[in-house]
Design an enzyme around this catalytic site. Structure first.
Site, PDB file in Angstrom:
ATOM      1  N   ASN A  13     -21.541 -17.959 -28.996  1.00 43.62           N
ATOM      2  CA  ASN A  13     -20.848 -19.074 -29.672  1.00 43.62           C
ATOM      3  C   ASN A  13     -19.676 -19.569 -28.830  1.00 43.62           C
ATOM      4  OD1 ASN A  13     -21.939 -19.807 -32.440  1.00 43.62           O
ATOM      5  ND2 ASN A  13     -21.963 -17.561 -32.531  1.00 43.62           N
ATOM      6  N   MET A  89     -15.021  -9.072 -34.555  1.00 46.16           N
ATOM      7  CA  MET A  89     -15.357  -8.096 -35.584  1.00 46.16           C
ATOM      8  C   MET A  89     -14.138  -7.297 -36.058  1.00 46.16           C
ATOM      9  SD  MET A  89     -18.178  -9.139 -36.043  1.00 46.16           S
ATOM     10  CE  MET A  89     -19.891  -8.777 -36.299  1.00 46.16           C
ATOM     11  N   HIS A 108     -20.264 -17.471 -39.629  1.00 42.22           N
ATOM     12  CA  HIS A 108     -20.865 -16.297 -40.266  1.00 42.22           C
ATOM     13  C   HIS A 108     -22.367 -16.527 -40.403  1.00 42.22           C
ATOM     14  CE1 HIS A 108     -20.937 -12.693 -42.725  1.00 42.22           C
ATOM     15  NE2 HIS A 108     -21.723 -13.335 -43.564  1.00 42.22           N
TER      16      HIS A 108
HETATM   17  C1  GAR Z   1     -22.857 -14.377 -34.551  1.00 44.65           C
HETATM   18  O1  GAR Z   1     -24.127 -14.298 -35.141  1.00 44.65           O
HETATM   19  C2  GAR Z   1     -21.801 -14.575 -35.611  1.00 44.65           C
HETATM   20  O2  GAR Z   1     -22.221 -15.389 -36.667  1.00 44.65           O
HETATM   21  C3  GAR Z   1     -21.580 -13.161 -36.068  1.00 44.65           C
HETATM   22  O3  GAR Z   1     -21.597 -12.398 -34.900  1.00 44.65           O
HETATM   23  C4  GAR Z   1     -22.460 -13.027 -33.951  1.00 44.65           C
HETATM   24  C5  GAR Z   1     -21.691 -13.196 -32.657  1.00 44.65           C
HETATM   25  O4  GAR Z   1     -22.535 -13.646 -31.639  1.00 44.65           O
HETATM   26  N1  GAR Z   1     -20.352 -13.031 -36.777  1.00 44.65           N
HETATM   27  C6  GAR Z   1     -20.190 -12.273 -37.842  1.00 44.65           C
HETATM   28  O5  GAR Z   1     -21.069 -11.589 -38.313  1.00 44.65           O
HETATM   29  C7  GAR Z   1     -18.798 -12.310 -38.435  1.00 44.65           C
HETATM   30  N2  GAR Z   1     -18.806 -11.744 -39.758  1.00 44.65           N
HETATM   31  P1  GAR Z   1     -21.940 -14.191 -30.279  1.00 44.65           P
HETATM   32  O6  GAR Z   1     -20.952 -13.133 -29.790  1.00 44.65           O
HETATM   33  O7  GAR Z   1     -23.126 -14.304 -29.373  1.00 44.65           O
HETATM   34  O8  GAR Z   1     -21.262 -15.503 -30.555  1.00 44.65           O
END
Ligand code: GAR
Length: 216
Positions: A13, A89, A108
């Site tokens: 992201n 996190m 999320h």
């Molecule tokens: C993503 O799927 C985001 O939505 C999730 O962690 C992943 C991070 O991916 N976030 C959560 O679960 C927050 N509660 P990335 O590091 O590749 O962006």
């Protein structure tokens, strides 16, 4: 507008946001990326984009308050207007929430208010829902409870595992998060209590997205 991004992992992201800023589809710049885990890919992505990358390992701080204080100082040092959590996190405490009241966004991997907290995709599969998705929301003191800006829906297939569904949701996350930040940067986001109003939206609002499988 100057964005501060907080990440803990892969940072896909983060990459979508960096790319959006580089192509000017987001009229803003990433001022700093802060990671709490050493060696993660998010740090490398920031360095490759020549954006200041700061490592703040949370376990080096005596408590959450001290960690939050350092986060606030770092964000202020880089003159950040909007904070974006991108796979960060850690729960945020009142110190950070107060310093950036209504100026923190999170993504999320569920259609909130369903399945807040950890393992959202697993929760969706366990519940047997037919439509999953992702949500960009303003962060408040609850866990994934703040006002919702953008959501995208993704079908759940009978063959889905946690990995395959998470991967399809991630594709939509990469559309939603840059879009939400662009709307913010354009000054089109108004928070009214629990609801968010997007001003200047056309007849097909650009804050409810569907993956192609749902609109075919
Ligand atoms: C993503 O799927 C985001 O939505 C999730 O962690 C992943 C991070 O991916 N976030 C959560 O679960 C927050 N509660 P990335 O590091 O590749 O962006």
């Amino acid at each position: 507008m100057r964005i501060g991004i907080l990440a803990s992992g892969t940072g896909s992201n983060l990459q979508a946001i960096l790319d959006g800023c580089a192509s000017r589809s987001i009229p803003a710049e990433v001022a700093v990326v802060i990671c709490n885990i050493p060696g993660v890919k998010a740090l490398q992505r920031a360095e490759s984009a020549r954006v200041p990358a700061v490592l703040l390992p949370h376990q080096k701080f005596p408590n959450r308050e001290e960690f939050d204080r350092e986060l606030v100082l770092t964000l202020q040092e880089h003159r950040v207007d909007l904070v974006c959590l991108a796979g960060f996190m850690r729960l945020l405490g009142p110190v950070l929430l107060r310093a950036f009241h209504n100026r923190i966004l999170n993504i999320h991997p569920s259609l909130l208010p369903a399945f807040p907290g950890l393992h959202a995709v697993r929760q969706a599969l366990t519940a047997g829902v037919r439509v999953a998705g992702c949500t960009v929301h303003v962060v408040d003191e609850g866990t994934d409870t703040g006002p919702i800006l953008i959501q995208a829906a993704v079908p759940v297939l009978d063959s889905d595992t946690e990995e395959t569904l998470a991967a399809r949701i991630l594709v939509q996350e990469h559309r939603c998060y840059p879009r939400a930040i662009a709307l913010w940067a354009e000054g089109r986001v108004q928070i009214e209590g629990r609801r968010v109003r997007i001003t200047g939206a056309g007849p097909r609002p650009d804050h409810t997205l569907s993956s192609p499988e749902l609109t075919d």
